[in-house]
Design an enzyme around this catalytic site. Structure first.
Site, PDB file in Angstrom:
ATOM      1  N   ARG A   8       0.854  -1.189   0.000  1.00 34.42           N
ATOM      2  CA  ARG A   8       0.000   0.000   0.000  1.00 34.42           C
ATOM      3  C   ARG A   8       0.890   1.239   0.000  1.00 34.42           C
ATOM      4  O   ARG A   8       2.065   1.180   0.376  1.00 34.42           O
ATOM      5  CB  ARG A   8      -0.934   0.009   1.213  1.00 34.42           C
ATOM      6  CG  ARG A   8      -0.218  -0.116   2.552  1.00 34.42           C
ATOM      7  CD  ARG A   8      -1.215  -0.189   3.690  1.00 34.42           C
ATOM      8  NE  ARG A   8      -1.926   1.062   3.882  1.00 34.42           N
ATOM      9  CZ  ARG A   8      -1.487   2.086   4.619  1.00 34.42           C
ATOM     10  NH1 ARG A   8      -0.303   2.033   5.224  1.00 34.42           N
ATOM     11  NH2 ARG A   8      -2.193   3.182   4.753  1.00 34.42           N
ATOM     12  N   ARG A  26      -3.950  10.045   2.958  1.00 36.59           N
ATOM     13  CA  ARG A  26      -4.955  10.415   3.965  1.00 36.59           C
ATOM     14  C   ARG A  26      -5.891  11.456   3.381  1.00 36.59           C
ATOM     15  O   ARG A  26      -5.419  12.420   2.781  1.00 36.59           O
ATOM     16  CB  ARG A  26      -4.278  11.021   5.189  1.00 36.59           C
ATOM     17  CG  ARG A  26      -3.467  10.022   5.951  1.00 36.59           C
ATOM     18  CD  ARG A  26      -2.853  10.729   7.139  1.00 36.59           C
ATOM     19  NE  ARG A  26      -1.855   9.868   7.749  1.00 36.59           N
ATOM     20  CZ  ARG A  26      -0.925  10.284   8.575  1.00 36.59           C
ATOM     21  NH1 ARG A  26      -0.860  11.565   8.900  1.00 36.59           N
ATOM     22  NH2 ARG A  26      -0.058   9.454   9.083  1.00 36.59           N
ATOM     23  N   ARG A  32      20.140  -3.186   2.394  1.00 31.72           N
ATOM     24  CA  ARG A  32      20.424  -1.843   1.883  1.00 31.72           C
ATOM     25  C   ARG A  32      21.164  -1.089   2.976  1.00 31.72           C
ATOM     26  O   ARG A  32      20.942  -1.309   4.152  1.00 31.72           O
ATOM     27  CB  ARG A  32      19.136  -1.102   1.540  1.00 31.72           C
ATOM     28  CG  ARG A  32      18.581  -1.479   0.190  1.00 31.72           C
ATOM     29  CD  ARG A  32      17.504  -0.517  -0.261  1.00 31.72           C
ATOM     30  NE  ARG A  32      16.387  -0.424   0.619  1.00 31.72           N
ATOM     31  CZ  ARG A  32      15.976   0.703   1.195  1.00 31.72           C
ATOM     32  NH1 ARG A  32      16.610   1.853   0.970  1.00 31.72           N
ATOM     33  NH2 ARG A  32      14.920   0.711   1.990  1.00 31.72           N
ATOM     34  N   ARG A  43      17.074  12.460   1.356  1.00 35.93           N
ATOM     35  CA  ARG A  43      16.523  13.433   2.314  1.00 35.93           C
ATOM     36  C   ARG A  43      17.635  14.175   3.053  1.00 35.93           C
ATOM     37  O   ARG A  43      18.793  13.734   3.039  1.00 35.93           O
ATOM     38  CB  ARG A  43      15.567  12.779   3.310  1.00 35.93           C
ATOM     39  CG  ARG A  43      16.064  11.486   3.905  1.00 35.93           C
ATOM     40  CD  ARG A  43      14.958  10.818   4.711  1.00 35.93           C
ATOM     41  NE  ARG A  43      15.444   9.605   5.334  1.00 35.93           N
ATOM     42  CZ  ARG A  43      14.805   8.922   6.268  1.00 35.93           C
ATOM     43  NH1 ARG A  43      13.637   9.341   6.715  1.00 35.93           N
ATOM     44  NH2 ARG A  43      15.316   7.825   6.772  1.00 35.93           N
ATOM     45  N   GLU A  70      21.265  12.205   3.197  1.00 42.80           N
ATOM     46  CA  GLU A  70      21.200  10.739   3.259  1.00 42.80           C
ATOM     47  C   GLU A  70      21.138  10.173   1.842  1.00 42.80           C
ATOM     48  O   GLU A  70      20.341  10.609   1.031  1.00 42.80           O
ATOM     49  CB  GLU A  70      19.937  10.357   4.044  1.00 42.80           C
ATOM     50  CG  GLU A  70      19.774   8.891   4.262  1.00 42.80           C
ATOM     51  CD  GLU A  70      18.557   8.570   5.134  1.00 42.80           C
ATOM     52  OE1 GLU A  70      18.406   9.169   6.223  1.00 42.80           O
ATOM     53  OE2 GLU A  70      17.754   7.733   4.713  1.00 42.80           O
ATOM     54  N   TYR A  77      13.432  -5.855   9.767  1.00 40.60           N
ATOM     55  CA  TYR A  77      13.450  -4.464  10.187  1.00 40.60           C
ATOM     56  C   TYR A  77      12.608  -4.331  11.445  1.00 40.60           C
ATOM     57  O   TYR A  77      11.448  -4.736  11.465  1.00 40.60           O
ATOM     58  CB  TYR A  77      12.924  -3.504   9.102  1.00 40.60           C
ATOM     59  CG  TYR A  77      12.933  -2.101   9.660  1.00 40.60           C
ATOM     60  CD1 TYR A  77      14.109  -1.373   9.696  1.00 40.60           C
ATOM     61  CD2 TYR A  77      11.794  -1.563  10.243  1.00 40.60           C
ATOM     62  CE1 TYR A  77      14.153  -0.118  10.292  1.00 40.60           C
ATOM     63  CE2 TYR A  77      11.821  -0.313  10.842  1.00 40.60           C
ATOM     64  CZ  TYR A  77      13.013   0.404  10.857  1.00 40.60           C
ATOM     65  OH  TYR A  77      13.060   1.627  11.461  1.00 40.60           O
ATOM     66  N   ASP A 119      11.431  -1.471  14.412  1.00 43.42           N
ATOM     67  CA  ASP A 119      11.515  -0.166  15.049  1.00 43.42           C
ATOM     68  C   ASP A 119      12.022  -0.366  16.477  1.00 43.42           C
ATOM     69  O   ASP A 119      11.970  -1.480  16.999  1.00 43.42           O
ATOM     70  CB  ASP A 119      10.133   0.496  15.068  1.00 43.42           C
ATOM     71  CG  ASP A 119       9.892   1.336  13.819  1.00 43.42           C
ATOM     72  OD1 ASP A 119      10.870   1.850  13.256  1.00 43.42           O
ATOM     73  OD2 ASP A 119       8.719   1.479  13.426  1.00 43.42           O
TER      74      ASP A 119
HETATM   75  P1  FDA Z   1      21.271  -2.686  16.692  1.00 37.87           P
HETATM   76  O1  FDA Z   1      21.733  -2.774  15.293  1.00 37.87           O
HETATM   77  O2  FDA Z   1      20.904  -1.370  17.240  1.00 37.87           O
HETATM   78  O3  FDA Z   1      22.400  -3.306  17.646  1.00 37.87           O
HETATM   79  C1  FDA Z   1      23.140  -4.436  17.290  1.00 37.87           C
HETATM   80  C2  FDA Z   1      24.524  -4.280  17.891  1.00 37.87           C
HETATM   81  O4  FDA Z   1      25.253  -5.500  17.711  1.00 37.87           O
HETATM   82  C3  FDA Z   1      25.358  -3.192  17.230  1.00 37.87           C
HETATM   83  O5  FDA Z   1      25.789  -2.256  18.194  1.00 37.87           O
HETATM   84  C4  FDA Z   1      26.528  -3.948  16.618  1.00 37.87           C
HETATM   85  O6  FDA Z   1      27.745  -3.220  16.674  1.00 37.87           O
HETATM   86  C5  FDA Z   1      26.593  -5.179  17.495  1.00 37.87           C
HETATM   87  N1  FDA Z   1      27.277  -6.310  16.841  1.00 37.87           N
HETATM   88  C6  FDA Z   1      26.991  -6.838  15.624  1.00 37.87           C
HETATM   89  N2  FDA Z   1      27.858  -7.836  15.346  1.00 37.87           N
HETATM   90  C7  FDA Z   1      28.706  -7.942  16.406  1.00 37.87           C
HETATM   91  C8  FDA Z   1      29.806  -8.765  16.707  1.00 37.87           C
HETATM   92  N3  FDA Z   1      30.255  -9.698  15.838  1.00 37.87           N
HETATM   93  N4  FDA Z   1      30.447  -8.601  17.883  1.00 37.87           N
HETATM   94  C9  FDA Z   1      30.045  -7.654  18.774  1.00 37.87           C
HETATM   95  N5  FDA Z   1      28.988  -6.823  18.533  1.00 37.87           N
HETATM   96  C10 FDA Z   1      28.335  -6.970  17.368  1.00 37.87           C
HETATM   97  N6  FDA Z   1      13.425   2.858  14.892  1.00 37.87           N
HETATM   98  C11 FDA Z   1      12.438   3.654  15.381  1.00 37.87           C
HETATM   99  O7  FDA Z   1      11.680   3.225  16.254  1.00 37.87           O
HETATM  100  N7  FDA Z   1      12.325   4.944  14.918  1.00 37.87           N
HETATM  101  C12 FDA Z   1      13.150   5.464  13.974  1.00 37.87           C
HETATM  102  O8  FDA Z   1      12.999   6.616  13.587  1.00 37.87           O
HETATM  103  C13 FDA Z   1      14.180   4.628  13.458  1.00 37.87           C
HETATM  104  N8  FDA Z   1      15.033   5.105  12.512  1.00 37.87           N
HETATM  105  C14 FDA Z   1      15.947   4.257  11.955  1.00 37.87           C
HETATM  106  C15 FDA Z   1      16.762   4.725  10.925  1.00 37.87           C
HETATM  107  C16 FDA Z   1      17.677   3.863  10.325  1.00 37.87           C
HETATM  108  C17 FDA Z   1      18.525   4.369   9.209  1.00 37.87           C
HETATM  109  C18 FDA Z   1      17.750   2.515  10.755  1.00 37.87           C
HETATM  110  C19 FDA Z   1      18.674   1.546  10.081  1.00 37.87           C
HETATM  111  C20 FDA Z   1      16.977   2.060  11.797  1.00 37.87           C
HETATM  112  C21 FDA Z   1      16.057   2.928  12.400  1.00 37.87           C
HETATM  113  N9  FDA Z   1      15.272   2.491  13.447  1.00 37.87           N
HETATM  114  C22 FDA Z   1      14.289   3.316  13.944  1.00 37.87           C
HETATM  115  C23 FDA Z   1      15.402   1.117  13.977  1.00 37.87           C
HETATM  116  C24 FDA Z   1      16.342   1.007  15.174  1.00 37.87           C
HETATM  117  O9  FDA Z   1      17.643   1.411  14.804  1.00 37.87           O
HETATM  118  C25 FDA Z   1      16.314  -0.454  15.631  1.00 37.87           C
HETATM  119  O10 FDA Z   1      15.055  -0.762  16.134  1.00 37.87           O
HETATM  120  C26 FDA Z   1      17.290  -0.786  16.712  1.00 37.87           C
HETATM  121  O11 FDA Z   1      18.568  -0.398  16.329  1.00 37.87           O
HETATM  122  C27 FDA Z   1      17.262  -2.284  16.949  1.00 37.87           C
HETATM  123  O12 FDA Z   1      18.112  -2.621  17.973  1.00 37.87           O
HETATM  124  P2  FDA Z   1      18.955  -3.960  17.920  1.00 37.87           P
HETATM  125  O13 FDA Z   1      19.523  -4.116  19.270  1.00 37.87           O
HETATM  126  O14 FDA Z   1      18.138  -5.076  17.380  1.00 37.87           O
HETATM  127  O15 FDA Z   1      20.074  -3.720  16.817  1.00 37.87           O
END
Ligand code: FDA
Length: 383
Positions: free
Chosen positions: A175, A179, A258, A289, A312, A360, A362
């Site tokens: 979708r 709005r 990506r 953006r 970005e 993905y 949030d």
């Molecule tokens: P996250 O990626 O944060 O943490 C994983 C950690 O594991 C990292 O610090 C990494 O370094 C570590 N790691 C990986 N491999 C490793 C290894 N081999 N050894 C040691 N450490 C390791 N959400 C939202 O609610 N509102 C928003 O506006 C946004 N905006 C947004 C923008 C962009 C560009 C992205 C990509 C994502 C968002 N998000 C978001 C989502 C948000 O970033 C996401 O929900 C959290 O980062 C998820 O947390 P995690 O702990 O799952 O992963």
């Protein structure tokens, strides 16, 4: 300390698990992260010359409708009353997003009522009625009609994917939001705001417990570190939030992502664009953006003669790039199923978070998922 649990990754998923295990179960938790800072992608820092808080991995707006998550996160931070709104520049004109009655009336130079606008969009979407679009371009036209699709989505999508939407599968979108009111609040959730003292203060408070040690600059796959995969798995329970394919040394192939490139600049004007996020939908503008961080915190005293912007750019990730959004092709989905089978053989290891599940999430979803993993999955692993 000899840990009772090792958490790989100090993002929201890992820190929620660590905090719960330390506080509720009294476990000694060692959190490792390969980066030099805590917090995963939600990490933010003050730009040194202006003091303006910058979200290093892209803008992070907190929102949720889940009471349990809201109750949990407000133990560590208060939130401002920030409400996210986005605008889009198209052919030299600025429109409110997501597409709403204001956007439609501005675009068509009209004063349509909701009913008239709905009828217009239905008529324009009728161009491809009765067909079963295979590509994203045709699907977009079928959903909202050619004029709006081509202005607001075609170029933007082409830039996001670096691919002509005619060559992208229709399945990417189900979708496109339109709005038929003038409401341009981006999120519809019950709770929304930004952490009053910033993301890093929030994340640090989650880890602030005598039973939690955070060891930064530590890669779980670096055999020269005392805490690494070979040394720990099978000996101590592990919660792993890194990439699932990396854990298995890419045995079932590499999952595709990506990534984003960010270009940060300090400008000597007090206000560059008057709003936190401006999309650029035209294909000939290379970025998707621009974020201007001062506008996320209008309540703060930031300098009035300087601002921080971040352009970005979006592209497919190669190994070594930051993985941001799962591409999720049919091949990815098949490989993921094979990886999930492999995880079943990893006794004492729980896979979670965005990278560990190839989904993905949030922030509120990562936290909610960690809370239910703590309730439902960890008891078996921790005994
Ligand atoms: P996250 O990626 O944060 O943490 C994983 C950690 O594991 C990292 O610090 C990494 O370094 C570590 N790691 C990986 N491999 C490793 C290894 N081999 N050894 C040691 N450490 C390791 N959400 C939202 O609610 N509102 C928003 O506006 C946004 N905006 C947004 C923008 C962009 C560009 C992205 C990509 C994502 C968002 N998000 C978001 C989502 C948000 O970033 C996401 O929900 C959290 O980062 C998820 O947390 P995690 O702990 O799952 O992963």
């Amino acid at each position: 300390m000899t840990p009772d649990l090792v958490v790989v990754g100090s993002g929201f998923f890992g820190l929620t698990i660590a905090e719960r295990c330390a506080r509720e179960r009294g476990l000694k938790v060692l959190v490792i992260d390969q980066r030099s800072h805590i917090g995963g992608n939600a990490y933010s820092e003050a730009e040194p010359t202006t003091g303006i808080e910058v979200h290093r991995y892209g803008a992070h707006l907190f929102h949720t409708s889940v009471d349990r998550v809201w109750e949990y996160v407000t133990r560590f931070t208060t939130f401002t009353d920030y409400r996210h709104r986005v605008y889009s520049t198209v052919r030299g004109e600025v429109y409110p997003m997501p597409i709403n009655l204001g956007t439609i009336n501005q675009f068509f130079r009209a004063a349509y009522t909701p009913g008239q606008a709905r009828e217009l969009v239905r008529e324009q979407a009728g161009e491809l009625a009765g067909t079963d679009p295979e590509n994203l371009n045709d699907k977009g036209i079928q959903l909202i009609g050619r004029p709006l699709y081509e202005a607001f989505f075609k170029g933007y999508t082409a830039k996001q994917w670096q691919t002509d939407p005619k060559d992208l599968p229709a399945s990417i979108i189900s979708r496109l939001p339109v709005r038929y009111t003038y409401d341009n609040r981006y999120f519809n959730d019950t709770y929304e705001g930004l952490p009053t003292d910033g993301y890093t203060a929030w994340l640090e408070r989650m880890a602030d417990h005598p039973n939690i040690e955070v060891r930064l600059g530590t890669d779980f796959f670096d055999a020269s570190q005392p805490i690494n995969k070979a040394a720990v798995v099978g000996q101590v329970p592990v919660v792993y939030t890194g990439p699932i394919d990396r854990y298995f040394d890419y045995a079932e192939g590499e999952l595709s992502w990506r990534t984003l490139d960010f270009e940060q600049e300090v400008l000597d004007v007090g206000d560059f664009q008057g709003t936190p996020v401006m999309n650029y939908a035209d294909e000939d503008v290379p970025y998707t953006r621009i974020h201007e961080f001062r506008h996320f915190h209008p309540e703060r005293q930031y300098p009035d003669d300087a601002t921080v912007i971040m352009r970005e750019y979006s592209r497919f990730a190669r190994r070594g790039d930051e993985p941001y959004y799962p591409v999720n092709t049919a091949a990815d989905r098949e490989a993921l199923l094979r990886y999930r089978e492999l995880t079943k053989q990893e006794r004492g290891v729980v896979f979670g978070g965005r990278l560990g599940t190839y989904k993905y999430l949030d922030m509120h979803m990562a936290i909610g998922s960690a809370l239910s993993t703590y309730d439902n999955v960890l008891p078996d692993v921790l005994g």
